[in-house]
Design a protein around this motif. Sequence first.
Motif, PDB file in Angstrom:
ATOM      1  N   VAL A   1       0.841  -1.212   0.000  1.00  0.00           N
ATOM      2  CA  VAL A   1       0.000   0.000   0.000  1.00  0.00           C
ATOM      3  C   VAL A   1       0.869   1.252   0.000  1.00  0.00           C
ATOM      4  N   LYS A   2       1.991   1.192   0.681  1.00  0.00           N
ATOM      5  CA  LYS A   2       2.925   2.333   0.702  1.00  0.00           C
ATOM      6  C   LYS A   2       3.417   2.647  -0.711  1.00  0.00           C
ATOM      7  N   ILE A   3       3.735   1.607  -1.486  1.00  0.00           N
ATOM      8  CA  ILE A   3       4.190   1.826  -2.861  1.00  0.00           C
ATOM      9  C   ILE A   3       3.069   2.448  -3.695  1.00  0.00           C
ATOM     10  N   TYR A   4       1.822   1.986  -3.465  1.00  0.00           N
ATOM     11  CA  TYR A   4       0.685   2.583  -4.170  1.00  0.00           C
ATOM     12  C   TYR A   4       0.555   4.067  -3.821  1.00  0.00           C
ATOM     13  N   ARG A   5       0.696   4.396  -2.559  1.00  0.00           N
ATOM     14  CA  ARG A   5       0.567   5.798  -2.135  1.00  0.00           C
ATOM     15  C   ARG A   5       1.669   6.660  -2.744  1.00  0.00           C
ATOM     16  N   GLU A   6       2.879   6.098  -2.830  1.00  0.00           N
ATOM     17  CA  GLU A   6       3.989   6.828  -3.438  1.00  0.00           C
ATOM     18  C   GLU A   6       3.750   7.033  -4.930  1.00  0.00           C
ATOM     19  N   SER A   7       2.991   6.132  -5.541  1.00  0.00           N
ATOM     20  CA  SER A   7       2.711   6.220  -6.982  1.00  0.00           C
ATOM     21  C   SER A   7       1.606   7.212  -7.301  1.00  0.00           C
ATOM     22  N   THR A   8       0.825   7.591  -6.314  1.00  0.00           N
ATOM     23  CA  THR A   8      -0.378   8.408  -6.558  1.00  0.00           C
ATOM     24  C   THR A   8      -0.384   9.687  -5.731  1.00  0.00           C
ATOM     25  N   LYS A   9       0.798  10.262  -5.490  1.00  0.00           N
ATOM     26  CA  LYS A   9       0.896  11.457  -4.651  1.00  0.00           C
ATOM     27  C   LYS A   9       0.183  12.657  -5.270  1.00  0.00           C
ATOM     28  N   THR A  10       0.273  12.797  -6.592  1.00  0.00           N
ATOM     29  CA  THR A  10      -0.375  13.922  -7.265  1.00  0.00           C
ATOM     30  C   THR A  10      -1.573  13.429  -8.059  1.00  0.00           C
ATOM     31  N   ASP A  11      -2.485  14.344  -8.370  1.00  0.00           N
ATOM     32  CA  ASP A  11      -3.662  13.978  -9.164  1.00  0.00           C
ATOM     33  C   ASP A  11      -3.250  13.451 -10.540  1.00  0.00           C
ATOM     34  N   GLU A  12      -2.223  14.086 -11.126  1.00  0.00           N
ATOM     35  CA  GLU A  12      -1.771  13.677 -12.461  1.00  0.00           C
ATOM     36  C   GLU A  12      -1.211  12.254 -12.439  1.00  0.00           C
ATOM     37  N   ASP A  13      -0.421  11.958 -11.408  1.00  0.00           N
ATOM     38  CA  ASP A  13       0.181  10.622 -11.342  1.00  0.00           C
ATOM     39  C   ASP A  13      -0.876   9.551 -11.054  1.00  0.00           C
ATOM     40  N   LYS A  14      -1.839   9.882 -10.206  1.00  0.00           N
ATOM     41  CA  LYS A  14      -2.907   8.926  -9.916  1.00  0.00           C
ATOM     42  C   LYS A  14      -3.725   8.637 -11.175  1.00  0.00           C
TER      43      LYS A  14
ATOM     44  N   ASN B   1      15.068  12.219 -10.317  1.00  0.00           N
ATOM     45  CA  ASN B   1      13.856  12.450  -9.524  1.00  0.00           C
ATOM     46  C   ASN B   1      12.651  11.681 -10.049  1.00  0.00           C
ATOM     47  N   GLU B   2      12.768  11.040 -11.212  1.00  0.00           N
ATOM     48  CA  GLU B   2      11.657  10.276 -11.775  1.00  0.00           C
ATOM     49  C   GLU B   2      11.865   8.771 -11.657  1.00  0.00           C
ATOM     50  N   GLN B   3      13.058   8.352 -11.275  1.00  0.00           N
ATOM     51  CA  GLN B   3      13.368   6.927 -11.265  1.00  0.00           C
ATOM     52  C   GLN B   3      12.528   6.163 -10.242  1.00  0.00           C
ATOM     53  N   GLN B   4      12.365   6.728  -9.044  1.00  0.00           N
ATOM     54  CA  GLN B   4      11.585   6.036  -8.026  1.00  0.00           C
ATOM     55  C   GLN B   4      10.112   5.957  -8.416  1.00  0.00           C
ATOM     56  N   LEU B   5       9.596   7.010  -9.055  1.00  0.00           N
ATOM     57  CA  LEU B   5       8.202   6.986  -9.509  1.00  0.00           C
ATOM     58  C   LEU B   5       8.019   5.898 -10.564  1.00  0.00           C
ATOM     59  N   PHE B   6       8.972   5.788 -11.484  1.00  0.00           N
ATOM     60  CA  PHE B   6       8.913   4.736 -12.492  1.00  0.00           C
ATOM     61  C   PHE B   6       8.879   3.360 -11.833  1.00  0.00           C
ATOM     62  N   LEU B   7       9.756   3.138 -10.857  1.00  0.00           N
ATOM     63  CA  LEU B   7       9.806   1.845 -10.164  1.00  0.00           C
ATOM     64  C   LEU B   7       8.504   1.551  -9.434  1.00  0.00           C
ATOM     65  N   ASN B   8       7.987   2.547  -8.727  1.00  0.00           N
ATOM     66  CA  ASN B   8       6.758   2.353  -7.954  1.00  0.00           C
ATOM     67  C   ASN B   8       5.585   2.009  -8.864  1.00  0.00           C
ATOM     68  N   MET B   9       5.424   2.791  -9.949  1.00  0.00           N
ATOM     69  CA  MET B   9       4.316   2.531 -10.868  1.00  0.00           C
ATOM     70  C   MET B   9       4.488   1.190 -11.571  1.00  0.00           C
ATOM     71  N   LEU B  10       5.725   0.854 -11.936  1.00  0.00           N
ATOM     72  CA  LEU B  10       5.975  -0.430 -12.576  1.00  0.00           C
ATOM     73  C   LEU B  10       5.591  -1.576 -11.650  1.00  0.00           C
ATOM     74  N   ALA B  11       5.924  -1.433 -10.364  1.00  0.00           N
ATOM     75  CA  ALA B  11       5.552  -2.455  -9.390  1.00  0.00           C
ATOM     76  C   ALA B  11       4.041  -2.570  -9.273  1.00  0.00           C
ATOM     77  N   MET B  12       3.337  -1.439  -9.219  1.00  0.00           N
ATOM     78  CA  MET B  12       1.884  -1.473  -9.085  1.00  0.00           C
ATOM     79  C   MET B  12       1.214  -2.150 -10.280  1.00  0.00           C
ATOM     80  N   ILE B  13       1.650  -1.792 -11.485  1.00  0.00           N
ATOM     81  CA  ILE B  13       1.052  -2.384 -12.686  1.00  0.00           C
ATOM     82  C   ILE B  13       1.377  -3.874 -12.762  1.00  0.00           C
ATOM     83  N   ASN B  14       2.638  -4.231 -12.468  1.00  0.00           N
ATOM     84  CA  ASN B  14       3.038  -5.638 -12.517  1.00  0.00           C
ATOM     85  C   ASN B  14       2.299  -6.479 -11.497  1.00  0.00           C
TER      86      ASN B  14
END
Length: 375
Positions: free
Chosen positions: A155-168, A247-260
């Motif tokens: 859930v923490k990774i999901y929250r990190e992936s959706t911090k902004t409206d655009e990213d969510k 500054n985008e690498q962690q967001l990429f990893l988090n979103m990749l984990a969520m989708i996978n």
Amino acid sequence: RAEFVNKPTKLERLIRNERINAMEFSEEGRMYYLSSWRYEKKRWALEDYYRFKVLVLNNKNIYQALKDTEESGELYSMFPELEEIKYITYPKDGDGLTVIEHTFLCLSNLQMLEDASNALRDRDEGAFERIFAEYKRISGERLAHLHIDMFRELVKIYRESTKTDEDKTLLWLLMLLHDIGKSVSWPEHLPMGAKLIKSILEQYGLSEDRVKLGEALIGYHGFFGELTLGEMTISTLRRIMDKFEANEQQLFLNMLAMINISDIKGIGRDGKLSVRKLDTIFRAVSDVVDGQKFTDARHESPFTRLKVWTNREDSGRFGRIESMINSELNQEEVRTLLSYLEEMEVQYGYGVFSRLSDQGLVNSVYLLSHICKLS
């Protein structure tokens, strides 16, 4: 391996209307036609994206809101690509699901993380525990031993992936469209999907960095599944991440984990996600950005590097392994192994060794020592 139900899709009807022989329509031609079709719809693209964004941000149950639009047909008006996968059926190991049914299973998994995230935000531990119990229940035996702390990390990774409206909005959009490449080619659906999503995101007016992010996420949305099977390595993941700013690498990893994770859990009625696969993904997400650990290991002794690779950096646990190696290998085998470890790429070693049991590790280094000797 995919099976197509004998029912014409919108694209096939368009082809028929324009007197194009569908039997001679190549994968490249089919993809071009899809792109052209969306180009004709471009003037409505911004309106469609705004409707989707409002749906994601203004609904507590995003999954149900999307399901309602699917049942009304509105979803296929917004995303005509989805109608192309509506009648494609998974092979037997996918329980005979259509690709669109699989997509909504993925979305339902993402919704549970959204609900759990809201429970943590509201400090409602009781609600969080109920969601955790339901997440385990619907997964059957594969997640029977999932611990609540591991779910909390998820859930923490999901929250990190959706911090902004655009990213969510982007995460939910990519989850919805992650398999659109299957409308062109099942075996090549990752690169085909990446090309299609790039065109879609550009028409939605997203920034260049978000288009690049979305294209990579769709193109590699099977990566962690392959990593858990030993078919990919951490080194490969780092090379992919080098395409992004720091500054985008962690967001990429988090979103990749969520989708996978949602994708693996949506294969079949009970899903294919297991505790072992989750553990592998979590390690990659937490460790791959921290390149310092691997950089430091380059200058250490071979056994110290092995300690980093095996994720057993406490001296007591690794001491047992070192003792087992020294007792089961003769001096020549140890020298051969150490020579191999010195030359081995540090980050590749992590992917090879990190998930092995103690005895499995010892067995592996024994085999490696003999393989290196033969070579």
